[in-house]
Scaffold this motif. Structure first.
Motif, PDB file in Angstrom:
ATOM      1  N   SER A   2       0.836  -1.202   0.000  1.00  0.00           N
ATOM      2  CA  SER A   2       0.000   0.000   0.000  1.00  0.00           C
ATOM      3  C   SER A   2       0.872   1.254   0.000  1.00  0.00           C
ATOM      4  N   ALA A   3       0.262   2.361  -0.348  1.00  0.00           N
ATOM      5  CA  ALA A   3       0.983   3.640  -0.352  1.00  0.00           C
ATOM      6  C   ALA A   3       1.486   3.963   1.052  1.00  0.00           C
ATOM      7  N   GLN A   4       0.698   3.619   2.060  1.00  0.00           N
ATOM      8  CA  GLN A   4       1.085   3.879   3.445  1.00  0.00           C
ATOM      9  C   GLN A   4       2.299   3.034   3.833  1.00  0.00           C
ATOM     10  N   ASP A   5       2.327   1.766   3.409  1.00  0.00           N
ATOM     11  CA  ASP A   5       3.486   0.912   3.675  1.00  0.00           C
ATOM     12  C   ASP A   5       4.728   1.426   2.953  1.00  0.00           C
ATOM     13  N   ALA A   6       4.555   1.873   1.706  1.00  0.00           N
ATOM     14  CA  ALA A   6       5.676   2.394   0.924  1.00  0.00           C
ATOM     15  C   ALA A   6       6.244   3.652   1.576  1.00  0.00           C
ATOM     16  N   LEU A   7       5.372   4.514   2.070  1.00  0.00           N
ATOM     17  CA  LEU A   7       5.822   5.722   2.763  1.00  0.00           C
ATOM     18  C   LEU A   7       6.663   5.340   3.974  1.00  0.00           C
ATOM     19  N   GLY A   8       6.164   4.394   4.753  1.00  0.00           N
ATOM     20  CA  GLY A   8       6.900   3.940   5.938  1.00  0.00           C
ATOM     21  C   GLY A   8       8.253   3.354   5.589  1.00  0.00           C
ATOM     22  N   LYS A   9       8.306   2.590   4.506  1.00  0.00           N
ATOM     23  CA  LYS A   9       9.565   1.988   4.078  1.00  0.00           C
ATOM     24  C   LYS A   9      10.573   3.062   3.679  1.00  0.00           C
ATOM     25  N   ARG A  10      10.109   4.073   2.950  1.00  0.00           N
ATOM     26  CA  ARG A  10      11.013   5.159   2.547  1.00  0.00           C
ATOM     27  C   ARG A  10      11.483   5.958   3.772  1.00  0.00           C
ATOM     28  N   ARG A  37       7.864   4.735  14.955  1.00  0.00           N
ATOM     29  CA  ARG A  37       7.810   3.330  14.549  1.00  0.00           C
ATOM     30  C   ARG A  37       6.480   3.004  13.875  1.00  0.00           C
ATOM     31  N   SER A  38       5.415   3.564  14.405  1.00  0.00           N
ATOM     32  CA  SER A  38       4.085   3.341  13.828  1.00  0.00           C
ATOM     33  C   SER A  38       4.013   3.871  12.398  1.00  0.00           C
ATOM     34  N   TRP A  39       4.625   5.020  12.151  1.00  0.00           N
ATOM     35  CA  TRP A  39       4.680   5.578  10.797  1.00  0.00           C
ATOM     36  C   TRP A  39       5.493   4.660   9.888  1.00  0.00           C
ATOM     37  N   GLU A  40       6.674   4.263  10.380  1.00  0.00           N
ATOM     38  CA  GLU A  40       7.566   3.442   9.565  1.00  0.00           C
ATOM     39  C   GLU A  40       6.979   2.070   9.271  1.00  0.00           C
ATOM     40  N   GLU A  41       6.176   1.542  10.165  1.00  0.00           N
ATOM     41  CA  GLU A  41       5.551   0.231   9.963  1.00  0.00           C
ATOM     42  C   GLU A  41       4.288   0.326   9.120  1.00  0.00           C
ATOM     43  N   GLY A  42       3.893   1.544   8.755  1.00  0.00           N
ATOM     44  CA  GLY A  42       2.721   1.734   7.917  1.00  0.00           C
ATOM     45  C   GLY A  42       1.404   1.596   8.664  1.00  0.00           C
TER      46      GLY A  42
END
Length: 97
Positions: A2-10, A37-42
């Motif tokens: 998902s876009a949210q997961d991709a954001l967290g990964k970046r 961490r919550s942001w990074e984990e999506g």
């Protein structure tokens, strides 16, 4: 992904490239490490102001965090290389004094 997961990964990638821990980056942003961490984990996404702050701390464009444009990522990496060289020069100057 998902876009949210991709954001967290970046976010994670940029933070690690800067050599910052979750705790260190969170401290600079005035948020709890669990929040970052919550942001990074999506799991959640940051508000716009926090996303801009994070981009500034990590020296990456907000658009790269959001979209992942590779050309922008390489520009950010070049910027880090220049900063590292400048830091080395400053260290040599301090030794000369």
């Amino acid at each position: 992904m998902s876009a949210q997961d991709a954001l967290g990964k970046r976010m994670t990638e940029a933070r690690e490239d800067c050599g910052l821990s979750v705790a260190g980056a969170a401290r600079r942003m005035a948020v709890k490490p669990a929040t970052l961490r919550s942001w990074e984990e999506g799991k959640t996404i940051p508000r716009a102001n926090k996303l801009h702050l994070l981009a500034g701390i990590l020296s990456v464009p907000v658009t790269w965090l959001m979209d992942g444009d590779e050309n922008i990522a390489f520009a950010a990496a070049d910027r880090w290389t220049r900063l590292e060289r400048l830091e080395q020069k400053m260290q040599r100057m301090v030794k000369l004094q």
